[in-house]
Design a protein around this motif. Sequence first.
Motif, PDB file in Angstrom:
ATOM      1  N   LYS A   1       0.807  -1.220   0.000  1.00  0.00           N
ATOM      2  CA  LYS A   1       0.000   0.000   0.000  1.00  0.00           C
ATOM      3  C   LYS A   1       0.839   1.268   0.000  1.00  0.00           C
ATOM      4  CE  LYS A   1      -3.771  -2.200   2.562  1.00  0.00           C
ATOM      5  NZ  LYS A   1      -4.606  -2.125   3.785  1.00  0.00           N
ATOM      6  N   GLY A   2       2.142   1.119   0.268  1.00  0.00           N
ATOM      7  CA  GLY A   2       2.993   2.296   0.315  1.00  0.00           C
ATOM      8  C   GLY A   2       2.857   3.070   1.604  1.00  0.00           C
ATOM      9  N   GLN A   3       2.755   2.355   2.733  1.00  0.00           N
ATOM     10  CA  GLN A   3       2.609   3.018   4.024  1.00  0.00           C
ATOM     11  C   GLN A   3       3.560   2.395   5.051  1.00  0.00           C
ATOM     12  OE1 GLN A   3      -1.606   2.566   4.882  1.00  0.00           O
ATOM     13  NE2 GLN A   3      -2.103   4.518   3.893  1.00  0.00           N
ATOM     14  N   LEU A   4       3.823   3.184   6.083  1.00  0.00           N
ATOM     15  CA  LEU A   4       4.686   2.726   7.166  1.00  0.00           C
ATOM     16  C   LEU A   4       4.062   3.106   8.499  1.00  0.00           C
ATOM     17  CD1 LEU A   4       7.324   1.833   8.605  1.00  0.00           C
ATOM     18  CD2 LEU A   4       8.244   4.111   8.071  1.00  0.00           C
ATOM     19  N   PHE A   5       3.924   2.110   9.364  1.00  0.00           N
ATOM     20  CA  PHE A   5       3.435   2.375  10.711  1.00  0.00           C
ATOM     21  C   PHE A   5       4.590   2.178  11.683  1.00  0.00           C
ATOM     22  CE2 PHE A   5       1.857   0.962  14.843  1.00  0.00           C
ATOM     23  CZ  PHE A   5       0.950   1.981  15.143  1.00  0.00           C
ATOM     24  N   GLU A   6       4.843   3.178  12.499  1.00  0.00           N
ATOM     25  CA  GLU A   6       5.897   3.097  13.504  1.00  0.00           C
ATOM     26  C   GLU A   6       5.291   3.392  14.863  1.00  0.00           C
ATOM     27  OE1 GLU A   6      10.351   4.933  14.506  1.00  0.00           O
ATOM     28  OE2 GLU A   6       9.232   5.592  12.725  1.00  0.00           O
TER      29      GLU A   6
ATOM     30  N   ILE B   1       2.468   6.131  14.635  1.00  0.00           N
ATOM     31  CA  ILE B   1       2.256   7.081  13.541  1.00  0.00           C
ATOM     32  C   ILE B   1       2.220   6.322  12.219  1.00  0.00           C
ATOM     33  CG2 ILE B   1       3.184   9.083  12.322  1.00  0.00           C
ATOM     34  CD1 ILE B   1       4.590   9.888  14.889  1.00  0.00           C
ATOM     35  N   LEU B   2       1.236   6.623  11.385  1.00  0.00           N
ATOM     36  CA  LEU B   2       1.114   6.021  10.059  1.00  0.00           C
ATOM     37  C   LEU B   2       1.404   7.081   9.012  1.00  0.00           C
ATOM     38  CD1 LEU B   2       0.275   3.461   8.433  1.00  0.00           C
ATOM     39  CD2 LEU B   2      -2.040   4.421   8.365  1.00  0.00           C
ATOM     40  N   ILE B   3       2.371   6.819   8.133  1.00  0.00           N
ATOM     41  CA  ILE B   3       2.749   7.781   7.093  1.00  0.00           C
ATOM     42  C   ILE B   3       2.856   7.061   5.750  1.00  0.00           C
ATOM     43  CG2 ILE B   3       3.997   9.259   8.724  1.00  0.00           C
ATOM     44  CD1 ILE B   3       6.611   8.012   7.625  1.00  0.00           C
TER      45      ILE B   3
ATOM     46  N   ASP C   1       4.471   5.774  -4.396  1.00  0.00           N
ATOM     47  CA  ASP C   1       4.517   5.812  -5.860  1.00  0.00           C
ATOM     48  C   ASP C   1       4.924   4.463  -6.460  1.00  0.00           C
ATOM     49  OD1 ASP C   1       3.801   8.462  -5.758  1.00  0.00           O
ATOM     50  OD2 ASP C   1       5.869   9.213  -5.875  1.00  0.00           O
ATOM     51  N   GLU C   2       5.680   3.664  -5.708  1.00  0.00           N
ATOM     52  CA  GLU C   2       6.130   2.366  -6.218  1.00  0.00           C
ATOM     53  C   GLU C   2       5.251   1.213  -5.755  1.00  0.00           C
ATOM     54  OE1 GLU C   2       8.264   4.387  -4.443  1.00  0.00           O
ATOM     55  OE2 GLU C   2       9.079   5.332  -6.251  1.00  0.00           O
ATOM     56  N   ALA C   3       4.282   1.498  -4.878  1.00  0.00           N
ATOM     57  CA  ALA C   3       3.434   0.445  -4.317  1.00  0.00           C
ATOM     58  C   ALA C   3       2.501  -0.138  -5.375  1.00  0.00           C
ATOM     59  CB  ALA C   3       2.618   1.004  -3.152  1.00  0.00           C
ATOM     60  N   PRO C   4       2.324  -1.470  -5.381  1.00  0.00           N
ATOM     61  CA  PRO C   4       1.437  -2.092  -6.369  1.00  0.00           C
ATOM     62  C   PRO C   4      -0.040  -1.790  -6.140  1.00  0.00           C
ATOM     63  CG  PRO C   4       2.257  -3.726  -4.800  1.00  0.00           C
ATOM     64  CD  PRO C   4       3.003  -2.462  -4.527  1.00  0.00           C
ATOM     65  N   SER C   5      -0.460  -1.580  -4.901  1.00  0.00           N
ATOM     66  CA  SER C   5      -1.865  -1.294  -4.597  1.00  0.00           C
ATOM     67  C   SER C   5      -1.962  -0.128  -3.611  1.00  0.00           C
ATOM     68  CB  SER C   5      -2.551  -2.533  -4.007  1.00  0.00           C
ATOM     69  OG  SER C   5      -2.447  -3.638  -4.888  1.00  0.00           O
ATOM     70  N   PRO C   6      -1.600   1.062  -4.046  1.00  0.00           N
ATOM     71  CA  PRO C   6      -1.614   2.203  -3.119  1.00  0.00           C
ATOM     72  C   PRO C   6      -3.035   2.579  -2.717  1.00  0.00           C
ATOM     73  CG  PRO C   6      -1.240   2.965  -5.356  1.00  0.00           C
ATOM     74  CD  PRO C   6      -1.203   1.462  -5.408  1.00  0.00           C
ATOM     75  N   THR C   7      -3.146   3.253  -1.593  1.00  0.00           N
ATOM     76  CA  THR C   7      -4.458   3.730  -1.152  1.00  0.00           C
ATOM     77  C   THR C   7      -4.955   4.804  -2.121  1.00  0.00           C
ATOM     78  OG1 THR C   7      -3.343   5.331   0.281  1.00  0.00           O
ATOM     79  CG2 THR C   7      -4.000   3.238   1.273  1.00  0.00           C
ATOM     80  N   GLN C   8      -6.259   5.027  -2.103  1.00  0.00           N
ATOM     81  CA  GLN C   8      -6.838   5.975  -3.054  1.00  0.00           C
ATOM     82  C   GLN C   8      -6.310   7.384  -2.848  1.00  0.00           C
ATOM     83  OE1 GLN C   8     -11.126   6.026  -3.067  1.00  0.00           O
ATOM     84  NE2 GLN C   8     -11.256   7.461  -4.798  1.00  0.00           N
ATOM     85  N   TYR C   9      -6.125   7.754  -1.577  1.00  0.00           N
ATOM     86  CA  TYR C   9      -5.641   9.090  -1.293  1.00  0.00           C
ATOM     87  C   TYR C   9      -4.429   9.010  -0.371  1.00  0.00           C
ATOM     88  CZ  TYR C   9     -10.281  10.330  -2.978  1.00  0.00           C
ATOM     89  OH  TYR C   9     -11.421  10.453  -3.738  1.00  0.00           O
TER      90      TYR C   9
ATOM     91  N   ILE D   1      -1.928  10.104   2.692  1.00  0.00           N
ATOM     92  CA  ILE D   1      -2.184  10.564   4.053  1.00  0.00           C
ATOM     93  C   ILE D   1      -1.808  12.039   4.144  1.00  0.00           C
ATOM     94  CG2 ILE D   1      -1.525  10.293   6.476  1.00  0.00           C
ATOM     95  CD1 ILE D   1      -0.939   7.364   5.873  1.00  0.00           C
ATOM     96  N   PRO D   2      -2.714  12.879   4.627  1.00  0.00           N
ATOM     97  CA  PRO D   2      -2.399  14.321   4.725  1.00  0.00           C
ATOM     98  C   PRO D   2      -1.198  14.549   5.640  1.00  0.00           C
ATOM     99  CG  PRO D   2      -4.746  13.918   5.040  1.00  0.00           C
ATOM    100  CD  PRO D   2      -4.081  12.584   5.089  1.00  0.00           C
TER     101      PRO D   2
END
Length: 225
Positions: free
Chosen positions: A180-185, A197-199, A204-212, A214-215
């Motif tokens: 999804k192109g995210q990291l939770f720490e 924190i989720l960022i 951009d390289e993720a195969p199934s990125p989220t629709q939007y 994270i602000p």
Amino acid sequence: MPIVKYPRATEPLWHEWDRKAQKCGLRHTVYAVNGDQYTGEWLDNLKHGKGTQVWKCTGAIYSGDWKFGKRDGYGSYSIPDPVTKEYKKVYTGWWKNDRKSGYGVTFYASRKRYEGEWSGGLRSGWGRMYYPDGSIYEGQWLENKPNGQGMLRLPNENRYEGGWKGGKKHGPGKFFYLDKGQLFEGIWAADIPKCGILIDFGRDEAPSPTQYPIPKVIAWKFGVC
């Protein structure tokens, strides 16, 4: 003066038999009463040196080093396949006092494989476990469970890096959701993330990125005039 001759004292025959029965050095196959058999070196009637043991009840075979009657040193343990009857290795590595100790590789029936350190017959120290679903854990172990610092990589390449306790995620850690192109720490307790924190991370390289995405959080700096 007449000379009296006394008959020479003869040693009981069982003494000679007992000496011949003493096992020391390299011997041919020796069979136990229960059907087990051992071929190899002996010292004072104890398996000592290089040798191979076959257990009749299970058909298991150990071939390697022995010390005073116990597996000690480097050796391999194999069992027969219940269907094909062909031997397959279960463990290859180091032993101490008849238990796995030191570095070794174990092959499990469920197609799991462990490569790493052992202590007292248990996975303890550094090691890598390959699971049937393709997951891989690499890190510290304690009494057969991940414990300390380690990394778990899932089949979809997502991974967790951080602390473990009793086989569960525990303490500070990072979970990379690369699909999804995210990291939770954050902080885990008994496999559950408690805070963090989720960022976006490699979105951009993720195969199934989220629709939007994270602000981004805008940090303000306050001061006293």
